[in-house]
Write a protein that holds these residues in place. Structure first.
Motif, PDB file in Angstrom:
ATOM      1  N   ARG A 122       0.847  -1.203   0.000  1.00  0.00           N
ATOM      2  CA  ARG A 122       0.000   0.000   0.000  1.00  0.00           C
ATOM      3  C   ARG A 122       0.877   1.246   0.000  1.00  0.00           C
ATOM      4  NH1 ARG A 122      -3.336  -2.624   4.841  1.00  0.00           N
ATOM      5  NH2 ARG A 122      -1.269  -3.500   5.063  1.00  0.00           N
ATOM      6  N   ASP A 123       0.709   2.136  -0.954  1.00  0.00           N
ATOM      7  CA  ASP A 123       1.559   3.329  -1.091  1.00  0.00           C
ATOM      8  C   ASP A 123       3.053   2.964  -0.998  1.00  0.00           C
ATOM      9  OD1 ASP A 123      -0.369   5.627  -1.259  1.00  0.00           O
ATOM     10  OD2 ASP A 123      -1.018   4.800   0.668  1.00  0.00           O
ATOM     11  N   PRO A 124       3.486   2.020  -1.856  1.00  0.00           N
ATOM     12  CA  PRO A 124       4.872   1.534  -1.721  1.00  0.00           C
ATOM     13  C   PRO A 124       5.925   2.638  -1.902  1.00  0.00           C
ATOM     14  CG  PRO A 124       3.860   0.680  -3.737  1.00  0.00           C
ATOM     15  CD  PRO A 124       2.764   1.321  -2.950  1.00  0.00           C
ATOM     16  N   ASP A 125       5.634   3.639  -2.747  1.00  0.00           N
ATOM     17  CA  ASP A 125       6.625   4.712  -2.917  1.00  0.00           C
ATOM     18  C   ASP A 125       6.779   5.530  -1.641  1.00  0.00           C
ATOM     19  OD1 ASP A 125       7.344   4.089  -5.444  1.00  0.00           O
ATOM     20  OD2 ASP A 125       5.980   5.509  -6.421  1.00  0.00           O
ATOM     21  N   LEU A 126       5.625   5.797  -0.999  1.00  0.00           N
ATOM     22  CA  LEU A 126       5.671   6.549   0.248  1.00  0.00           C
ATOM     23  C   LEU A 126       6.389   5.729   1.332  1.00  0.00           C
ATOM     24  CD1 LEU A 126       4.844   9.016   1.913  1.00  0.00           C
ATOM     25  CD2 LEU A 126       2.604   7.946   2.282  1.00  0.00           C
ATOM     26  N   PHE A 127       6.079   4.428   1.374  1.00  0.00           N
ATOM     27  CA  PHE A 127       6.739   3.546   2.346  1.00  0.00           C
ATOM     28  C   PHE A 127       8.256   3.565   2.123  1.00  0.00           C
ATOM     29  CE2 PHE A 127       7.839  -0.980   3.614  1.00  0.00           C
ATOM     30  CZ  PHE A 127       7.790  -0.724   4.973  1.00  0.00           C
ATOM     31  N   TRP A 128       8.639   3.531   0.867  1.00  0.00           N
ATOM     32  CA  TRP A 128      10.077   3.567   0.536  1.00  0.00           C
ATOM     33  C   TRP A 128      10.692   4.881   1.024  1.00  0.00           C
ATOM     34  CZ3 TRP A 128      12.540   7.168  -2.549  1.00  0.00           C
ATOM     35  CH2 TRP A 128      13.877   6.896  -2.865  1.00  0.00           C
ATOM     36  N   ALA A 129      10.033   6.011   0.720  1.00  0.00           N
ATOM     37  CA  ALA A 129      10.619   7.322   1.034  1.00  0.00           C
ATOM     38  C   ALA A 129      10.705   7.565   2.538  1.00  0.00           C
ATOM     39  CB  ALA A 129       9.802   8.434   0.375  1.00  0.00           C
ATOM     40  N   LEU A 130       9.696   7.083   3.272  1.00  0.00           N
ATOM     41  CA  LEU A 130       9.699   7.296   4.722  1.00  0.00           C
ATOM     42  C   LEU A 130      10.895   6.614   5.382  1.00  0.00           C
ATOM     43  CD1 LEU A 130       5.906   6.808   5.481  1.00  0.00           C
ATOM     44  CD2 LEU A 130       7.250   8.818   6.129  1.00  0.00           C
ATOM     45  N   ARG A 131      11.345   5.500   4.806  1.00  0.00           N
ATOM     46  CA  ARG A 131      12.437   4.742   5.434  1.00  0.00           C
ATOM     47  C   ARG A 131      13.786   5.357   5.053  1.00  0.00           C
ATOM     48  NH1 ARG A 131      11.671  -0.889   3.443  1.00  0.00           N
ATOM     49  NH2 ARG A 131      10.565   0.147   1.757  1.00  0.00           N
ATOM     50  N   GLY A 132      13.988   6.590   5.484  1.00  0.00           N
ATOM     51  CA  GLY A 132      15.221   7.342   5.216  1.00  0.00           C
ATOM     52  C   GLY A 132      14.946   8.827   5.118  1.00  0.00           C
ATOM     53  N   GLY A 133      13.714   9.162   4.670  1.00  0.00           N
ATOM     54  CA  GLY A 133      13.411  10.571   4.387  1.00  0.00           C
ATOM     55  C   GLY A 133      12.896  11.365   5.571  1.00  0.00           C
ATOM     56  N   ASN A 134      13.059  10.860   6.763  1.00  0.00           N
ATOM     57  CA  ASN A 134      12.658  11.461   8.052  1.00  0.00           C
ATOM     58  C   ASN A 134      11.275  12.120   7.982  1.00  0.00           C
ATOM     59  OD1 ASN A 134      13.486  14.581   7.915  1.00  0.00           O
ATOM     60  ND2 ASN A 134      15.250  13.457   7.116  1.00  0.00           N
ATOM     61  N   GLY A 135      11.084  13.318   8.510  1.00  0.00           N
ATOM     62  CA  GLY A 135       9.744  13.875   8.671  1.00  0.00           C
ATOM     63  C   GLY A 135       9.215  14.642   7.473  1.00  0.00           C
ATOM     64  N   ASN A 136       9.786  14.446   6.298  1.00  0.00           N
ATOM     65  CA  ASN A 136       9.378  15.239   5.135  1.00  0.00           C
ATOM     66  C   ASN A 136       8.051  14.824   4.514  1.00  0.00           C
ATOM     67  OD1 ASN A 136      11.611  17.209   4.235  1.00  0.00           O
ATOM     68  ND2 ASN A 136      12.732  15.362   4.833  1.00  0.00           N
ATOM     69  N   TYR A 137       7.515  13.645   4.896  1.00  0.00           N
ATOM     70  CA  TYR A 137       6.376  13.101   4.166  1.00  0.00           C
ATOM     71  C   TYR A 137       5.096  13.012   4.985  1.00  0.00           C
ATOM     72  CZ  TYR A 137      10.047  12.077   0.911  1.00  0.00           C
ATOM     73  OH  TYR A 137      11.091  12.222   0.050  1.00  0.00           O
ATOM     74  N   GLY A 138       5.186  13.269   6.286  1.00  0.00           N
ATOM     75  CA  GLY A 138       3.985  13.162   7.103  1.00  0.00           C
ATOM     76  C   GLY A 138       4.373  12.903   8.548  1.00  0.00           C
ATOM     77  N   ILE A 139       3.343  12.706   9.367  1.00  0.00           N
ATOM     78  CA  ILE A 139       3.601  12.379  10.774  1.00  0.00           C
ATOM     79  C   ILE A 139       3.346  10.893  10.982  1.00  0.00           C
ATOM     80  CG2 ILE A 139       2.921  12.782  13.152  1.00  0.00           C
ATOM     81  CD1 ILE A 139       2.301  15.580  12.511  1.00  0.00           C
ATOM     82  N   VAL A 140       4.361  10.206  11.411  1.00  0.00           N
ATOM     83  CA  VAL A 140       4.249   8.772  11.670  1.00  0.00           C
ATOM     84  C   VAL A 140       3.622   8.590  13.049  1.00  0.00           C
ATOM     85  CG1 VAL A 140       5.582   6.679  12.101  1.00  0.00           C
ATOM     86  CG2 VAL A 140       6.136   8.144  10.142  1.00  0.00           C
ATOM     87  N   THR A 141       2.445   7.963  13.060  1.00  0.00           N
ATOM     88  CA  THR A 141       1.782   7.734  14.352  1.00  0.00           C
ATOM     89  C   THR A 141       2.178   6.382  14.927  1.00  0.00           C
ATOM     90  OG1 THR A 141      -0.152   6.876  13.220  1.00  0.00           O
ATOM     91  CG2 THR A 141      -0.174   9.222  13.778  1.00  0.00           C
ATOM     92  N   ALA A 142       2.599   5.444  14.061  1.00  0.00           N
ATOM     93  CA  ALA A 142       3.061   4.133  14.547  1.00  0.00           C
ATOM     94  C   ALA A 142       3.929   3.486  13.481  1.00  0.00           C
ATOM     95  CB  ALA A 142       1.877   3.223  14.852  1.00  0.00           C
ATOM     96  N   LEU A 143       4.870   2.651  13.941  1.00  0.00           N
ATOM     97  CA  LEU A 143       5.626   1.866  12.966  1.00  0.00           C
ATOM     98  C   LEU A 143       5.880   0.466  13.497  1.00  0.00           C
ATOM     99  CD1 LEU A 143       8.920   2.166  13.857  1.00  0.00           C
ATOM    100  CD2 LEU A 143       8.562   4.344  12.787  1.00  0.00           C
ATOM    101  N   GLU A 144       6.037  -0.448  12.553  1.00  0.00           N
ATOM    102  CA  GLU A 144       6.218  -1.860  12.899  1.00  0.00           C
ATOM    103  C   GLU A 144       7.533  -2.355  12.314  1.00  0.00           C
ATOM    104  OE1 GLU A 144       1.392  -2.398  12.583  1.00  0.00           O
ATOM    105  OE2 GLU A 144       2.646  -3.916  11.590  1.00  0.00           O
ATOM    106  N   PHE A 145       8.202  -3.235  13.052  1.00  0.00           N
ATOM    107  CA  PHE A 145       9.504  -3.695  12.576  1.00  0.00           C
ATOM    108  C   PHE A 145       9.844  -5.087  13.096  1.00  0.00           C
ATOM    109  CE2 PHE A 145      11.453  -2.584  16.653  1.00  0.00           C
ATOM    110  CZ  PHE A 145      10.674  -1.534  17.090  1.00  0.00           C
TER     111      PHE A 145
END
Ligand SMILES: Cc1cc2nc3c(=O)[nH]c(=O)nc-3n(C[C@H](O)[C@H](O)[C@H](O)COP(=O)(O)OP(=O)(O)OC[C@H]3O[C@@H](n4cnc5c(N)ncnc54)[C@H](O)[C@@H]3O)c2cc1C
Length: 448
Positions: free
Chosen positions: A173-196
């Motif tokens: 789901r939104d793979p490009d956004l998922f890709w960018a968030l994993r390195g692009g810090n707070g430039n794309y939105g506010i992360v309310t939760a993450l899983e790892f």
């Protein structure tokens, strides 16, 4: 000017509020953050409301988890700082080896319960650091040579984007956004939760060999001879410590200087001792290596446990100019720094994992991190001179890339990535936040 007739549906602080100064303080006490206002949402609906409020008021949005890299933001006068300290949910699935944390959780809430089950995350050197900020910037930890950067271990992210939507993004789901968030810090939105993903650590041999500071050259040379041949299961650092005479520093090292080799080996004591034999043969004055639970990795680096004024520099290196570095920070150099840390890279840190994000790997064999604790204007100036001297000493050996999590001042973030990755990050920014509502601490402009 913010219209304040109606309080928004979440906690918000303005400069005239009594809690303002305490709330805007971050880990680096040398910083003086002055956002337009600070939002303190308590759940993802309030995060959405904060994003909409900022847009209505013509403000930009600056996300913050635990506040360890606010230095890079620069001027925040046009921004609503969205401080996620109240988003503290943690859920651990030990059988699936998966963790879900909300946006304001620090590593200290995750490391001990995982350790109780023989598990470790790819966390970094300080348990006080925020999981979100660390993971969205890459995340280099003690077990990264075996398991990669933390960003490569992230499996899903809940994020509020500029259109006010709360999305769950992952490889499907939104793979490009998922890709960018994993390195692009707070430039794309506010992360309310993450899983790892987290990893089983059946055996761990970890600790530090402390040598007299006067032997820094010998120790560095021996470490540089050893490190390249170590397996990915073993990570070592060589650090020059000048421990300050401050109460939180443990008694045996307080106010003293050492050359120290720190290490973590995912294996048994016998093999670990064998790997370290050439270094131990130099005769350390203190040896703390022992078998231990994964939680010891949270304390191994001896990072400051309390907020302090800080100044630092960093560089990715292929090799270490020992003479030049020691001339500035070694015995007799009268350096005002508290630590000059050389961390071993390589292994999975240098390999591009399948389906990894925008910060997939770090180039170079070592990363240098030098840090001072300015007490007043004169010591701040001396520390700054020494940090610049270090920059000069390693300039000919430093790569033209930087590691964003270790950069603590406003800078041209294109230096963190290769050209193709930078162009893709800018294209994703243009797709999800063309009007630049969000600002990350390291700025990624939309593609034009
Ligand atoms: C003592 C110390 C030790 C460290 N050790 C390591 C280490 O071993 N390895 C390593 O890789 N790094 C290390 N770091 C660097 C650290 O990973 C970065 O400073 C990281 O950005 C800090 O994250 P934070 O959440 O604590 O800070 P913050 O300042 O809250 O976050 C940094 C940035 O991340 C973004 N961000 C944070 N939370 C969110 C969110 N919920 N949604 C969207 N964006 C968000 C924002 O752009 C924010 O400005 C260390 C730093 C310190 C001070």
């Amino acid at each position: 000017m913010i219209a304040r007739k109606r309080r928004p549906p979440f906690e918000i602080l303005f400069p005239e509020d009594a809690e303002w100064d305490a709330t805007r303080r971050v880990f680096n006490l040398a910083l003086d953050l002055r956002p337009a206002a600070i939002a303190l949402p308590r759940n993802s609906s309030e995060v959405v409301a904060a994003v909409e409020f900022a847009r209505d008021q013509g403000l930009r949005v600056a996300p913050q988890a635990a506040g360890h890299n606010a230095d890079a933001y620069g001027d925040l006068a046009d921004s609503l700082l969205v401080d996620l300290r109240h988003l503290q949910g943690v859920a651990i699935d030990t059988r699936a080896q998966r963790v879900r944390v909300e946006g304001g959780v620090k590593w200290e809430q995750v490391i001990p319960p995982l350790s109780d089950h023989g598990l470790a995350a790819v966390h970094g050197s300080s348990p006080d650091v925020g999981v979100a900020g660390y993971s969205l910037g890459g995340g280099l930890g003690w077990i990264s040579r075996k398991y990669g950067l933390q960003a490569s271990n992230v499996t899903a992210i809940d994020v509020v984007t500029a259109d006010g939507q709360l999305r769950r993004v992952d490889h499907a789901r939104d793979p490009d956004l998922f890709w960018a968030l994993r390195g692009g810090n707070g430039n794309y939105g506010i992360v309310t939760a993450l899983e790892f993903r987290v990893h089983a650590v059946e055996e761990l041999y970890a600790g530090a060999l402390f040598f007299e500071f006067a032997r820094a050259r010998e120790v560095l040379e021996a470490w540089l001879g050893l490190a390249p041949g170590l397996p990915d299961r073993c990570t070592t650092w060589c650090s020059l410590f000048q421990f300050p005479d401050l109460p939180f520093v443990p008694e045996p090292v307080r106010g003293r200087s050492f050359a120290v080799v720190l290490g973590a080996f995912l294996g048994d004591e016998q093999q670990g001792r064998e790997l370290l034999r050439p270094l131990r043969g130099l005769g350390p004055v203190m040896d703390t290596f022992a078998m231990g639970p994964p939680a010891v990795l949270g304390e191994l680096a001896m990072d400051p446990p309390v907020p302090l004024p800080l100044a630092h520099t960093s560089a990715l290196l292929d090799s270490i100019p020992i003479d030049d570095l020691l001339a500035v920070t070694g015995p007799g150099a009268d350096s005002p720094l508290v630590v000059v840390e050389l961390r071993q890279l390589g292994g999975a840190v240098g390999r591009y994992a399948d389906a990894a994000g925008a910060c997939a790997a770090l180039p170079g064999n070592y990363i240098l991190l030098a840090l001072g604790v300015p007490a007043d204007v004169a010591s701040a100036a001396a520390i700054d001179r020494c940090l610049r001297a270090i920059d000069n000493a390693v300039a000919d050996y430093a790569l033209d890339r930087r590691y964003g999590n270790f950069v603590g001042h406003p800078t041209d973030a294109s230096a963190f990535w290769d050209t193709a990755t930078w162009a893709r990050l800018r294209a994703v920014k243009a797709a999800y936040d063309p009007d630049e509502l969000f600002r990350g601490n390291h700025y990624i402009p939309p593609a034009t």
